[in-house]
Design an enzyme around this catalytic site. Structure first.
Site, PDB file in Angstrom:
ATOM      1  N   HIS A 215       0.967  -1.430  -0.097  1.00  0.00           N
ATOM      2  CA  HIS A 215       0.482   0.244   0.114  1.00  0.00           C
ATOM      3  C   HIS A 215       0.887   1.516   0.253  1.00  0.00           C
ATOM      4  O   HIS A 215       1.841   1.347   0.407  1.00  0.00           O
ATOM      5  CB  HIS A 215      -1.182   0.022   1.156  1.00  0.00           C
ATOM      6  CG  HIS A 215      -0.189  -0.316   2.144  1.00  0.00           C
ATOM      7  ND1 HIS A 215       0.354  -1.059   3.054  1.00  0.00           N
ATOM      8  CD2 HIS A 215       0.147   1.236   3.491  1.00  0.00           C
ATOM      9  CE1 HIS A 215       0.991  -0.691   4.372  1.00  0.00           C
ATOM     10  NE2 HIS A 215       0.676   0.813   4.304  1.00  0.00           N
ATOM     11  N   ASP A 217       0.328   5.451   1.489  1.00  0.00           N
ATOM     12  CA  ASP A 217      -0.059   5.687   2.888  1.00  0.00           C
ATOM     13  C   ASP A 217      -1.029   7.402   2.187  1.00  0.00           C
ATOM     14  O   ASP A 217      -1.037   7.748   1.545  1.00  0.00           O
ATOM     15  CB  ASP A 217       0.862   6.148   4.032  1.00  0.00           C
ATOM     16  CG  ASP A 217       1.903   4.715   4.238  1.00  0.00           C
ATOM     17  OD1 ASP A 217       0.839   4.313   4.396  1.00  0.00           O
ATOM     18  OD2 ASP A 217       2.820   5.405   5.461  1.00  0.00           O
ATOM     19  N   HIS A 271       4.770   0.283  -0.594  1.00  0.00           N
ATOM     20  CA  HIS A 271       5.710  -0.406   1.145  1.00  0.00           C
ATOM     21  C   HIS A 271       4.076  -1.813   1.651  1.00  0.00           C
ATOM     22  O   HIS A 271       3.294  -1.528   1.290  1.00  0.00           O
ATOM     23  CB  HIS A 271       6.155   0.321   1.682  1.00  0.00           C
ATOM     24  CG  HIS A 271       5.119   1.250   2.806  1.00  0.00           C
ATOM     25  ND1 HIS A 271       4.929   1.974   2.183  1.00  0.00           N
ATOM     26  CD2 HIS A 271       4.551   1.390   4.267  1.00  0.00           C
ATOM     27  CE1 HIS A 271       4.420   3.315   3.135  1.00  0.00           C
ATOM     28  NE2 HIS A 271       3.474   2.113   3.834  1.00  0.00           N
ATOM     29  N   ARG A 281       5.965  -9.169  16.108  1.00  0.00           N
ATOM     30  CA  ARG A 281       7.093  -7.405  15.807  1.00  0.00           C
ATOM     31  C   ARG A 281       6.053  -6.206  15.897  1.00  0.00           C
ATOM     32  O   ARG A 281       4.268  -6.440  15.984  1.00  0.00           O
ATOM     33  CB  ARG A 281       6.633  -7.481  14.257  1.00  0.00           C
ATOM     34  CG  ARG A 281       7.728  -6.040  13.492  1.00  0.00           C
ATOM     35  CD  ARG A 281       7.672  -6.011  12.432  1.00  0.00           C
ATOM     36  NE  ARG A 281       8.193  -4.861  11.529  1.00  0.00           N
ATOM     37  CZ  ARG A 281       6.955  -3.731  11.162  1.00  0.00           C
ATOM     38  NH1 ARG A 281       6.272  -4.019  11.468  1.00  0.00           N
ATOM     39  NH2 ARG A 281       8.332  -2.366  10.567  1.00  0.00           N
TER      40      ARG A 281
END
Length: 338
Positions: A215, A217, A271, A281
């Protein structure tokens, strides 16, 4: 406690499905889980030079920020003014809230309705599934939070200091593209920005499932604090590369609105986050966004994108995700006159 990914997505994870054009929309090639050629370190910029050094050093630092935004769309900042105490407290509080039972997290009224999100409800195949959970929190919710005082305090400190850094960087990028730098003070106020706390649990099929789908941002700038597990990847020179974690740095990336506002000078780069079979994570991101009525207008006599409001952009993204299963973004707003 982690969300019930296995129960909810059992069919996608463990049964062979024949996908046809009737039940799975065509998705971008970048959604394929492909091998990464190498792990790289993003450009590292010491932003303390903006304050402490002579004019020549300040200008050099500004140019480094602009160059990284043009060539990478991503960069790292060190000596950014946000203490390790603030960052570590944010991480500890984030871990604590994600350790809550799933039923408690999913029905929590600590933030606005819909703040807690997990998985991808609309997924019809593994490549549309995000193996993660998140709290997507408007800045205005943080000061009103009465239930998690230690969490609220940590979020407030992280958000306030990230806000100052984001405005500094945005004003530099505006200056370097020949635009008015006061645009962000006038249009990107605390009411329009937000934090997103992310948790990526271990995944049984890391080679097939994303932690977060590819995607871009939908903002001006994102400031990311991540742990040292790794998993963030981005496209550079038409291939996926893995970002090497840097414990001293915050990651900054350009959003769609800055790409449009700068007429394509700065790049909003696709990204994604990969999953890990054994290690969880955590990350926290601050998003610099304008008011819904703010108009994004290109800075050129031959604009690559037509004018649009942030409200219109968000609505289009939501419609595309609902209809197609993924975001289209800026291509919807290309100016076909030129």
């Amino acid at each position: 406690m982690d969300p019930p990914f296995n129960e909810m997505y059992n069919t996608l994870l463990y049964k062979q499905i024949t996908n046809t054009e009737n039940n799975v929309p065509e998705v971008p090639f970048s959604f394929s889980v492909t091998a990464v050629v190498e792990e790289v370190e993003l450009p590292v910029i010491d932003v303390s030079l903006l304050i402490d050094e002579a004019k020549k050093e300040r200008e050099k630092c500004k140019e480094e920020i602009a160059r990284a935004s043009r060539e990478w769309g991503f960069f790292q900042v060190i000596n950014h003014g946000i203490s390790m105490e603030v960052l570590e407290k944010m991480r500890q509080e984030q871990i604590r809230v994600f350790r809550e039972p799933f039923d408690k997290k999913s029905t929590s009224d600590k933030f606005s309705a819909g703040s807690y999100r997990w998985g991808t409800p609309s997924a019809t195949c593994l490549r549309q599934l995000s193996w993660s959970e998140a709290f997507h929190v408007p800045m205005t919710d943080i000061s009103d939070n009465k239930d998690f005082t230690s969490l609220s305090s940590a979020m407030e400190r992280f958000a306030s200091e990230s806000e100052g850094l984001a405005h500094t960087l945005a004003e530099i990028l505006a200056e370097k593209s020949g635009r008015k730098s006061n645009f962000f003070k006038e249009n990107c106020t605390r009411n329009t920005c937000y934090l997103r706390m992310n948790h990526y649990p271990p995944c049984p099929k890391p080679s097939e499932v994303y932690g977060l789908m590819p995607h871009t941002d939908s903002d001006f700038l994102t400031i990311l604090y991540q742990d040292q597990v790794g998993g963030l990847q981005l496209i550079k020179d038409n291939r996926w590369i893995a970002v090497k974690p840097n414990s001293r740095a915050l990651i900054v990336n350009i959003g769609d609105l800055f790409q449009a506002w700068s007429n394509g000078i700065y790049k909003s780069v696709e990204h994604r986050v990969m999953t890990n079979p054994t290690v969880e994570r955590f990350s926290t991101a601050y998003f610099l966004c304008p008011s819904y009525d703010a108009v994004i207008e290109c800075s050129d006599d031959c604009p690559a994108y037509r004018n649009f409001s942030f409200r219109e952009f968000r609505q289009q993204v939501q419609e595309d995700v609902k209809k197609l299963g993924y975001k289209v973004g800026l291509p919807r707003f290309i100016n076909h006159v030129y």
